[in-house]
Design a protein around this motif. Structure first.
Motif, PDB file in Angstrom:
ATOM      1  N   THR A 146       0.865  -1.174   0.000  1.00  0.00           N
ATOM      2  CA  THR A 146       0.000   0.000   0.000  1.00  0.00           C
ATOM      3  C   THR A 146       0.900   1.221   0.000  1.00  0.00           C
ATOM      4  OG1 THR A 146      -0.180   0.113   2.419  1.00  0.00           O
ATOM      5  CG2 THR A 146      -1.823  -1.203   1.252  1.00  0.00           C
ATOM      6  N   MET A 147       0.587   2.155  -0.870  1.00  0.00           N
ATOM      7  CA  MET A 147       1.343   3.406  -1.015  1.00  0.00           C
ATOM      8  C   MET A 147       0.466   4.521  -0.480  1.00  0.00           C
ATOM      9  SD  MET A 147       2.576   5.174  -4.576  1.00  0.00           S
ATOM     10  CE  MET A 147       3.480   6.719  -4.638  1.00  0.00           C
ATOM     11  N   ALA A 148       0.870   5.084   0.645  1.00  0.00           N
ATOM     12  CA  ALA A 148       0.078   6.140   1.288  1.00  0.00           C
ATOM     13  C   ALA A 148      -1.379   5.703   1.438  1.00  0.00           C
ATOM     14  CB  ALA A 148       0.171   7.441   0.495  1.00  0.00           C
ATOM     15  N   GLY A 149      -1.576   4.417   1.790  1.00  0.00           N
ATOM     16  CA  GLY A 149      -2.911   3.885   2.032  1.00  0.00           C
ATOM     17  C   GLY A 149      -3.628   3.331   0.824  1.00  0.00           C
ATOM     18  N   THR A 150      -3.030   3.408  -0.367  1.00  0.00           N
ATOM     19  CA  THR A 150      -3.656   2.910  -1.599  1.00  0.00           C
ATOM     20  C   THR A 150      -3.001   1.595  -2.008  1.00  0.00           C
ATOM     21  OG1 THR A 150      -4.214   5.136  -2.369  1.00  0.00           O
ATOM     22  CG2 THR A 150      -4.104   3.401  -4.033  1.00  0.00           C
ATOM     23  N   ASP A 151      -3.818   0.570  -2.273  1.00  0.00           N
ATOM     24  CA  ASP A 151      -3.301  -0.756  -2.620  1.00  0.00           C
ATOM     25  C   ASP A 151      -2.754  -0.764  -4.046  1.00  0.00           C
ATOM     26  OD1 ASP A 151      -4.112  -1.687  -0.155  1.00  0.00           O
ATOM     27  OD2 ASP A 151      -6.016  -2.507  -0.903  1.00  0.00           O
ATOM     28  N   LEU A 152      -1.574  -1.400  -4.214  1.00  0.00           N
ATOM     29  CA  LEU A 152      -0.989  -1.621  -5.528  1.00  0.00           C
ATOM     30  C   LEU A 152      -0.822  -3.117  -5.750  1.00  0.00           C
ATOM     31  CD1 LEU A 152       1.904   1.045  -5.623  1.00  0.00           C
ATOM     32  CD2 LEU A 152      -0.472   1.302  -6.403  1.00  0.00           C
ATOM     33  N   ALA A 153      -1.086  -3.558  -6.970  1.00  0.00           N
ATOM     34  CA  ALA A 153      -0.864  -4.942  -7.380  1.00  0.00           C
ATOM     35  C   ALA A 153       0.406  -5.002  -8.214  1.00  0.00           C
ATOM     36  CB  ALA A 153      -2.060  -5.441  -8.193  1.00  0.00           C
ATOM     37  N   PRO A 154       1.001  -6.187  -8.377  1.00  0.00           N
ATOM     38  CA  PRO A 154       2.196  -6.289  -9.203  1.00  0.00           C
ATOM     39  C   PRO A 154       1.987  -5.686 -10.592  1.00  0.00           C
ATOM     40  CG  PRO A 154       1.914  -8.306  -7.973  1.00  0.00           C
ATOM     41  CD  PRO A 154       0.684  -7.479  -7.720  1.00  0.00           C
ATOM     42  N   ALA A 155       2.985  -4.927 -11.044  1.00  0.00           N
ATOM     43  CA  ALA A 155       3.011  -4.198 -12.316  1.00  0.00           C
ATOM     44  C   ALA A 155       2.289  -2.868 -12.256  1.00  0.00           C
ATOM     45  CB  ALA A 155       2.484  -5.023 -13.481  1.00  0.00           C
ATOM     46  N   ASP A 156       1.593  -2.548 -11.149  1.00  0.00           N
ATOM     47  CA  ASP A 156       0.995  -1.228 -10.998  1.00  0.00           C
ATOM     48  C   ASP A 156       2.075  -0.188 -10.742  1.00  0.00           C
ATOM     49  OD1 ASP A 156      -1.562  -2.206 -11.281  1.00  0.00           O
ATOM     50  OD2 ASP A 156      -2.099  -2.030  -9.155  1.00  0.00           O
ATOM     51  N   LEU A 157       1.806   1.030 -11.203  1.00  0.00           N
ATOM     52  CA  LEU A 157       2.654   2.177 -10.900  1.00  0.00           C
ATOM     53  C   LEU A 157       1.804   3.194 -10.150  1.00  0.00           C
ATOM     54  CD1 LEU A 157       5.336   3.728 -11.203  1.00  0.00           C
ATOM     55  CD2 LEU A 157       4.524   4.553 -13.412  1.00  0.00           C
ATOM     56  N   GLY A 158       2.090   3.355  -8.860  1.00  0.00           N
ATOM     57  CA  GLY A 158       1.372   4.333  -8.057  1.00  0.00           C
ATOM     58  C   GLY A 158       2.044   5.689  -8.138  1.00  0.00           C
ATOM     59  N   TYR A 159       1.259   6.738  -8.388  1.00  0.00           N
ATOM     60  CA  TYR A 159       1.785   8.099  -8.552  1.00  0.00           C
ATOM     61  C   TYR A 159       1.298   8.989  -7.422  1.00  0.00           C
ATOM     62  CZ  TYR A 159       2.055  12.937 -10.122  1.00  0.00           C
ATOM     63  OH  TYR A 159       2.284  14.285 -10.178  1.00  0.00           O
ATOM     64  N   ARG A 160       2.224   9.802  -6.889  1.00  0.00           N
ATOM     65  CA  ARG A 160       1.854  10.796  -5.881  1.00  0.00           C
ATOM     66  C   ARG A 160       2.458  12.132  -6.273  1.00  0.00           C
ATOM     67  NH1 ARG A 160       2.279  10.316   0.741  1.00  0.00           N
ATOM     68  NH2 ARG A 160       0.613  11.804   1.167  1.00  0.00           N
ATOM     69  N   GLU A 161       1.640  13.172  -6.274  1.00  0.00           N
ATOM     70  CA  GLU A 161       2.057  14.504  -6.703  1.00  0.00           C
ATOM     71  C   GLU A 161       2.962  15.153  -5.653  1.00  0.00           C
ATOM     72  OE1 GLU A 161      -1.950  16.802  -5.107  1.00  0.00           O
ATOM     73  OE2 GLU A 161      -1.697  16.370  -7.233  1.00  0.00           O
ATOM     74  N   PRO A 162       3.650  16.248  -6.007  1.00  0.00           N
ATOM     75  CA  PRO A 162       4.497  16.948  -5.046  1.00  0.00           C
ATOM     76  C   PRO A 162       3.683  17.516  -3.887  1.00  0.00           C
ATOM     77  CG  PRO A 162       4.974  17.650  -7.300  1.00  0.00           C
ATOM     78  CD  PRO A 162       3.721  16.843  -7.360  1.00  0.00           C
ATOM     79  N   GLY A 163       4.404  17.839  -2.809  1.00  0.00           N
ATOM     80  CA  GLY A 163       3.759  18.524  -1.702  1.00  0.00           C
ATOM     81  C   GLY A 163       3.838  17.826  -0.366  1.00  0.00           C
ATOM     82  N   THR A 164       4.461  16.646  -0.314  1.00  0.00           N
ATOM     83  CA  THR A 164       4.576  15.944   0.957  1.00  0.00           C
ATOM     84  C   THR A 164       6.038  15.582   1.201  1.00  0.00           C
ATOM     85  OG1 THR A 164       3.835  14.034   2.248  1.00  0.00           O
ATOM     86  CG2 THR A 164       4.169  13.687  -0.095  1.00  0.00           C
ATOM     87  N   SER A 165       6.455  15.603   2.463  1.00  0.00           N
ATOM     88  CA  SER A 165       7.846  15.324   2.818  1.00  0.00           C
ATOM     89  C   SER A 165       8.052  13.903   3.324  1.00  0.00           C
ATOM     90  CB  SER A 165       8.327  16.317   3.880  1.00  0.00           C
ATOM     91  OG  SER A 165       7.502  16.229   5.031  1.00  0.00           O
ATOM     92  N   ASP A 166       6.997  13.086   3.308  1.00  0.00           N
ATOM     93  CA  ASP A 166       7.169  11.686   3.695  1.00  0.00           C
ATOM     94  C   ASP A 166       6.260  10.796   2.858  1.00  0.00           C
ATOM     95  OD1 ASP A 166       4.540  11.241   5.163  1.00  0.00           O
ATOM     96  OD2 ASP A 166       5.377  12.847   6.386  1.00  0.00           O
ATOM     97  N   LEU A 167       6.677   9.551   2.730  1.00  0.00           N
ATOM     98  CA  LEU A 167       5.932   8.567   1.951  1.00  0.00           C
ATOM     99  C   LEU A 167       5.893   7.278   2.753  1.00  0.00           C
ATOM    100  CD1 LEU A 167       4.574   7.722  -0.730  1.00  0.00           C
ATOM    101  CD2 LEU A 167       6.846   7.059  -1.547  1.00  0.00           C
ATOM    102  N   THR A 168       4.686   6.786   3.041  1.00  0.00           N
ATOM    103  CA  THR A 168       4.529   5.559   3.815  1.00  0.00           C
ATOM    104  C   THR A 168       4.180   4.407   2.892  1.00  0.00           C
ATOM    105  OG1 THR A 168       3.824   6.757   5.795  1.00  0.00           O
ATOM    106  CG2 THR A 168       3.243   4.433   5.663  1.00  0.00           C
ATOM    107  N   LEU A 169       4.966   3.328   3.006  1.00  0.00           N
ATOM    108  CA  LEU A 169       4.759   2.102   2.241  1.00  0.00           C
ATOM    109  C   LEU A 169       4.578   0.955   3.224  1.00  0.00           C
ATOM    110  CD1 LEU A 169       7.648   2.662  -0.311  1.00  0.00           C
ATOM    111  CD2 LEU A 169       5.210   2.967  -0.771  1.00  0.00           C
ATOM    112  N   ALA A 170       3.576   0.126   2.991  1.00  0.00           N
ATOM    113  CA  ALA A 170       3.289  -0.987   3.903  1.00  0.00           C
ATOM    114  C   ALA A 170       3.071  -2.258   3.107  1.00  0.00           C
ATOM    115  CB  ALA A 170       2.066  -0.679   4.747  1.00  0.00           C
ATOM    116  N   ASN A 171       3.547  -3.368   3.662  1.00  0.00           N
ATOM    117  CA  ASN A 171       3.366  -4.689   3.062  1.00  0.00           C
ATOM    118  C   ASN A 171       2.350  -5.452   3.908  1.00  0.00           C
ATOM    119  OD1 ASN A 171       3.485  -7.265   2.054  1.00  0.00           O
ATOM    120  ND2 ASN A 171       5.687  -7.555   2.373  1.00  0.00           N
TER     121      ASN A 171
END
Length: 325
Positions: free
Chosen positions: A222-247
């Motif tokens: 999960t990228m900033a709370g959004t689920d990604l599946a294999p081969a997905d590309l998750g995009y986040r716009e500018p404006g934040t100083s941290d990025l949370t990734l969870a398995n």
């Protein structure tokens, strides 16, 4: 790697416009054959209608794991590039690289090969038979106008493994988690391989002026709370100083983290060329077909054909495409 599509789409890449979207935008890949009928297939996430750039990252092909005894592996004859850097990164396998600068190198897992085209270069890429499985990514970085007519270049770098709490990282471009790559780029960039342990979560300090993409190779994240599946590309716009990734799973998750400030220049991409207008792309194609010295020559490539012919140009001029924020 070459774009081997018989009818490559002309794309104008620029700054996105439109209403603000969700915190994380999920880009789905499309499958493209890398060559003939039995060829290995790649999953392409950049460029596409939804988004054409993440910083200066303008092209992303994700392939494997493939058994090269079935697919024939990667066999890409000499082909041209302009206005970009190619970034090669493997998870498994081995690829032989030759270019018109005179470089002859092997691409291996955990080692970066980056080639700068300047105003013109050609190269070939062929997987070796020493490794049966081929698995990796090919990325392109657009050169800004001030640098795109500069000299050709080739760099190799093996980044150290960085241990994080619940994760590991190899930072091949830019800076992350205290690791700083010495590789030269022409705009600020971030490129790193991350592996999250099962049920682990990591929060990374990132540059708030960057937009970021997470290309998931294997597992779940999960990228900033959004689920990604294999081969997905998750995009986040500018404006934040941290990025949370969870398995959230019981197996490790592996991904690439890409980033950079919005590019700020409009690009025209067609086949293997990055330029600034339709006429320029036509001139690049004509120069390649005429075997111009603009792209140089490669010594030592023994495959057939000896050089990759350019596809036919489209009948119409390209039209700009806007992408939502």
């Amino acid at each position: 790697m070459s774009n081997l599509e018989a009818k490559p789409v002309e794309t104008v890449c620029g700054e996105p416009d439109g209403p603000e979207g969700p915190a994380v935008e999920v880009l789905k890949a499309r499958e493209v054959p890398l060559g003939g009928v039995r060829a290995m297939r790649v999953r392409r996430t950049l460029p596409q209608r939804a988004r054409s750039l993440i910083g200066a990252w303008c092209f992303a092909d994700h392939y494997g794991p493939d058994d090269i005894t079935d697919t024939g592996g990667m066999v890409v004859p000499p082909h041209p590039h302009t206005g970009l850097q190619t970034v090669s990164w493997l998870f498994a396998g081995e690829v032989e690289h030759r270019d018109s600068l005179g470089s002859h190198a092997l691409i291996r897992p955990g080692e970066l090969n980056i080639m700068t085209s300047g105003q013109g270069i050609c190269h070939s890429e062929v997987s070796t038979e020493r490794e049966r499985t081929l698995h990796g990514v090919q990325l392109w970085v657009a050169l800004p106008d001030a640098a795109r007519h500069g000299p050709r270049d080739f760099q190799h770098y093996a980044p150290p493994l960085v241990e994080l709490d619940g994760a590991t990282a190899r930072v091949f471009l830019g800076e992350l988690a205290g690791s700083d790559s010495p590789v030269r780029t022409f705009t600020p960039l971030l490129g790193a391989e991350l592996t999250l342990q099962p049920r682990a979560e990591v929060t990374l300090e990132v540059d708030p002026s960057f937009e970021h993409g997470v290309l998931l190779d294997s597992g779940a994240v999960t990228m900033a709370g959004t689920d990604l599946a294999p081969a997905d590309l998750g995009y986040r716009e500018p404006g934040t100083s941290d990025l949370t990734l969870a398995n959230p799973a019981d197996e490790p998750a592996r991904m690439l983290l890409l980033g950079g400030p919005p590019f700020g220049e409009e690009l025209v991409m067609w086949w293997n060329f990055v330029g600034r207008g339709h006429e320029e792309i036509v001139a690049f194609r004509n120069a390649w077909e005429a075997e111009s010295d603009q792209f140089g020559r490669i010594d030592g490539y023994e495959g057939t054909p000896q050089r990759l012919p350019a596809p036919a140009l489209p009948a119409t001029r390209l039209k700009p495409r806007s992408t939502p924020r």
